[in-house]
Design an enzyme around this catalytic site. Structure first.
Site, mmCIF file in Angstrom:
data_model
loop_
_atom_site.group_PDB
_atom_site.id
_atom_site.type_symbol
_atom_site.label_atom_id
_atom_site.label_comp_id
_atom_site.label_asym_id
_atom_site.label_seq_id
_atom_site.Cartn_x
_atom_site.Cartn_y
_atom_site.Cartn_z
ATOM 1 N N TYR A 26 -34.204 10.537 -54.875
ATOM 2 C CA TYR A 26 -34.389 11.939 -54.514
ATOM 3 C C TYR A 26 -35.610 12.537 -55.221
ATOM 4 C CZ TYR A 26 -30.058 12.602 -51.876
ATOM 5 O OH TYR A 26 -29.071 12.552 -50.914
ATOM 6 N N ARG A 59 -27.362 5.332 -55.766
ATOM 7 C CA ARG A 59 -26.839 4.343 -54.821
ATOM 8 C C ARG A 59 -27.941 3.518 -54.168
ATOM 9 N NH1 ARG A 59 -26.771 9.304 -52.025
ATOM 10 N NH2 ARG A 59 -27.450 9.238 -49.835
ATOM 11 N N HIS A 62 -27.572 15.962 -57.072
ATOM 12 C CA HIS A 62 -26.116 15.881 -56.910
ATOM 13 C C HIS A 62 -25.391 16.335 -58.172
ATOM 14 C CE1 HIS A 62 -26.470 12.682 -53.477
ATOM 15 N NE2 HIS A 62 -26.745 13.921 -53.077
#
Length: 851
Positions: free
Chosen positions: A281, A335, A272
């Protein structure tokens, strides 16, 4: 195939992978053979083989595959009008559509899984039901491009395509025999839904096609190419060429396609654009590339053995420092910190990838990977459950490693290690009894990540929040989702925050994002403005970094408001921004202590501020004791507020302890509260489960309107009272400077001086002069340091300087060893060290001197 030597060498030279040259199949027969091998490899990966599934270790996995498939078939039997699966409403919720396709894959899987019951394995009727359901879903909910692509882009471009592609691979022969047009139909639709790509294919210039997302998309397309009637070879070749770009180490000074996502030279991983993401990720990318190497094994599409050393480097330098006794550290989960899956679950995913990678590696690398698997199994506080691995083959490989007496358990980390992940603004410091993890941020790296109703209370997670993991403890009792649920977001360990009440994004705007497409900044759910100002805002100061000298480290941060507050004049009138508190902080990472200095602690708006020296959670019935000594020496027992010399927190139930030595700190407020909250306060999708924890808060309060304050204290993991009493003024620790210009300490026992200079100009402390800004460690050993060895480490935490210069006062020293880019010269009054930090991106430079 469309992979040429020149193209690959150009793409991969930055990573040194010059030997990765996929060989094109020679002719149609060879291409068909490679495709058949690819399909067989993929089925074996997900379904296992006769040999693997006959092993007793895979029995639980096979039982789970069967149970899931039978539940799916029953849900299909019970479906009402307009339903494929009972209770799963389709047409408006893309997550439900994704679930429907996943269930079809799970049902197809059991029919290809050797060892499954006879009424499921190879059952043509079940396979026909899956194929008919694929037709039904496409006709009603997927094939109409004008009605699709609502909600989260990820489901449409990656998730749904993944389930469809795997299902088509599992049932390739049956689909070709029964509905031969279905493959082409689905491929056309999947291409059409790749809307962030270009012409139905990957676009390496797209911000959506990077890192883990790119690996997912390209693996999907490799599988799609394998089931195509014609043209599949070209699709596989293009997908592989695109995926190979994720193996290239990101050079921030020579970005390819403008992409900052991926692995960096210092072990950092970013997704991101600006989020430290190894633990979410990053593990997804690791899994996908290893799976791809496995499905391509033995084909002419890739020579994976040349890629294995790169992936091994990711594990050794990127993952291993962040895994402590089988737990993935919170600082790299974005998150995902608000999800109910634990850090042990995260590491299990990494372990499966490492197991599989070891089967592709050879020699010392293979042994090191296998030893690391054993090490994690031996040290994890929660037993690993291999039955939850994706592949039965991985379960068997893991069992073989566990049974191999010739492979000793061994960590990939040295026992004492300090790691500066400066490319992602994170720091890890490890000792045999503990690990300390620090989350920093800057104008390069986001303060936090919020998205999709996940991580609702994130505001200060990158403001110097720390996590002190103690050896032997079940970390689910210390951190994980319950830590963020029960500890106030304003009181996270290490954080300086204004005293105010912030509101979550859903509370502010009534939905999981800010919606204003008509504004010039064009706020939609996945717009760049949403990313910049809502999902993962960056800070506005560039000073964040530190240096490493052997197993010791220094880190620092200049705290700042985020970009939303800076840009408030150009944002919509109803967009809510928050101003941050001020603080300049340093962390000096030693053996028994982590020394923390903070200066300019306050608020430019005159608000009250709090600084959390630490925050810890425990089960409500754990036996907790607090002891300490006041500055005058009298004993103290808490809770309460007092001017303390030291404090000791003991959890007798868990056999853990943490000490705090207050070197120069205002009165400290110590609270031990019983807190009950629902896990839903941090993530809307969490179960509404109430958790109760005993929450320790060690806090320094700054009243409204007060002048900026300074603090100096040390965290002492596993401290005894004797250790804490032994700390006296200047022994063994002394604070040399604690201002917003210069922070420095010395440890007499270690012969170590560490300093962070935050502003331009000369900064003097003891016998060290630094031309700031810089981060410096100096260690003198032998003969009291007079004529022994002096070792110096230097880093530019701003990542903007060409040269850093310092002077060591005293006798002139000569160079014993030096990193390239260091110049040592005699100077009046001492020895001058000049370090070329141009394009070093926060890397530490080390020189050893003698005199």
């Amino acid at each position: 195939m469309e992979i040429t030597r020149r193209r690959l060498l150009s793409a991969l030279s930055a990573a040194g992978l010059l030997a990765v040259v996929p060989a094109a199949p020679a002719g149609a027969a060879a291409a068909a053979g490679d495709t058949a091998r690819l399909l067989a490899n993929t089925v074996a990966l997900f379904a296992g083989t006769e040999a693997s599934n006959a092993r007793p270790e895979t029995a639980a996995k096979l039982a789970a595959v069967e149970k899931t498939a039978r539940a799916n078939l029953k849900a299909m039997d019970d479906a009402g009008e307009g339903e494929l699966f009972a209770g799963l409403v389709l047409g408006t919720d893309e997550a439900n559509l994704n679930t429907a396709y996943r269930r079809l894959y799970e049902t197809a899987l059991v029919t290809r899984t050797p060892g499954a019951p006879a009424d499921l394995y190879g059952d043509a009727a079940v396979q026909r039901r899956v194929i008919d359901a694929l037709v039904w879903l496409h006709e009603r909910y997927y094939g109409d491009q004008s009605k699709g692509y609502y909600g989260n882009w990820f489901h449409w471009e990656i998730g749904i395509s993944q389930h469809i592609s795997r299902t088509l691979v599992l049932l390739a022969d049956q689909v070709r025999a029964q509905r031969p047009e279905l493959i082409a139909t689905y491929l056309a639709s999947m291409d059409a839904y790749l809307r962030n790509g270009k012409n139905g294919d990957v676009d390496l210039d797209s911000r959506f096609h990077t890192g883990a997302n790119l690996a997912d998309i390209t693996t999907n397309r490799i599988l799609q190419g394998a089931v195509m009637a014609e043209g599949g070879d070209a699709r596989i070749g293009k997908a592989l060429t695109d995926q190979l770009t994720v193996f290239v180490t990101v050079d921030p000074y020579d970005l390819r396609h403008g992409v900052t996502d991926g692995h960096y030279a210092d072990g950092s991983f970013i997704q991101h654009g600006s989020v430290a993401y190894t633990g979410s990720y990053g593990k997804g990318l690791l899994t996908r590339v290893v799976q791809t190497l496995l499905i391509l094994a033995g084909t002419g599409y890739a020579h994976g053995e040349e890629l294995v050393p790169t992936v091994y480097g990711w594990v050794r330098d990127g993952f291993a420092p962040l895994i402590f006794e089988g737990w993935m550290m919170e600082i790299v989960k974005g998150r995902a910190v608000a999800r109910t899956d634990s850090g042990y679950t995260d590491v299990a995913v990494v372990v499966e990838a490492v197991v599989d990678l070891s089967s592709l590696a050879s020699g010392a690398a293979a042994t090191a990977l296998k030893s690391y698997v054993k090490h994690i199994g031996a040290t994890s506080r929660t037993p690993l459950d291999p039955s939850r691995f994706v592949s039965p083959l991985s379960i068997v490989r893991h069992a073989d490693i566990a049974a191999d007496a010739s492979v000793p358990p061994a960590d990939l980390n040295p026992a004492a290690r300090s790691v500066a992940f400066n490319a992602m603004d994170k720091t890890v410091h490890r000792r045999p009894g503990y690990a300390f993890a620090l989350a920093r941020s800057s104008d390069r790296i986001s303060k936090y990540e919020y998205m999709n109703g996940e991580n609702l209370l994130p505001w200060f997670q990158g403001e110097g929040a720390h996590y002190l993991y103690l050896a032997g403890q079940d970390q689910t009792q210390a951190y994980g989702v319950d830590y963020f649920t029960t500890v106030s977001p304003y009181g996270l360990a290490g954080v300086t925050a204004p005293v105010e009440q912030r509101r979550t994004v859903p509370e502010l705007y009534g939905k999981p994002y800010y919606d204003n497409p008509g504004h010039p900044l064009h706020f939609t759910s996945s717009s760049e403005s949403q990313n910049t100002y809502v999902y993962f805002p960056r800070g506005t100061n560039g000073w964040s970094g530190g240096a490493v000298l052997g197993a010791y480290g220094a880190a620092g941060l200049v705290q700042s408001s985020d970009v939303a507050y800076r840009d408030r004049e150009i944002l919509p009138a109803d967009f809510v921004v928050y101003r941050g508190a001020t603080a300049t902080k340093s962390w000096f990472l030693l053996d028994d202590e982590i020394v923390v200095l903070a200066a300019d602690v306050g608020d430019a708006a005159g608000r009250a501020v709090t600084t959390a020296v630490d925050a810890r959670i425990a089960a409500p019935d754990d036996r907790i004791t607090l002891t300490g000594a006041r500055r005058g020496g009298r004993p103290w027992t808490g809770p309460g507020t007092a001017a303390l010399r030291w404090l000791r927190y003991v959890n007798a139930t868990r056999h853990t302890a943490v000490g705090y030595v207050f070197l120069d700190t205002p009165p400290v407020r110590v609270a031990l509260d019983r807190v009950t909250r629902s896990r839903r306060v941090v993530r809307t999708a969490n179960p509404d489960t109430a958790v109760t924890r005993a929450v320790l808060g060690v806090t320094v309060d700054g009243p409204a309107g007060a002048e900026p304050a300074s603090l100096a204290y040390a965290l002492v993991p596993n401290a005894t009272e004797e250790q804490l009493r032994a700390h006296r003024h200047g022994r063994p620790l002394a604070v040399l400077s604690n201002t917003a210009r210069l922070q420095a300490v010395t440890h007499r026992g270690l012969g170590l001086t560490a300093a962070n200079s935050f502003t331009r100009g000369r900064h003097e402390t003891g016998d060290l002069r630094v031309e700031g800004p810089a981060s410096v460690l100096v260690r003198r050993e032998g003969r009291g340091g007079a004529r022994g060895t002096t070792t110096v480490a230097v880093s530019d935490p701003t990542m903007a300087r060409d040269t850093v210069t310092l002077l060591l006062r005293g006798r002139t020293l000569r160079t014993v060893a030096a990193d390239p880019g260091i110049r040592v010269t005699p100077a009046r009054g001492g020895t001058r060290i000049e370090v070329d930090t141009h394009h070093a991106y926060g890397r530490s430079f080390t020189v050893t001197l003698r005199g």
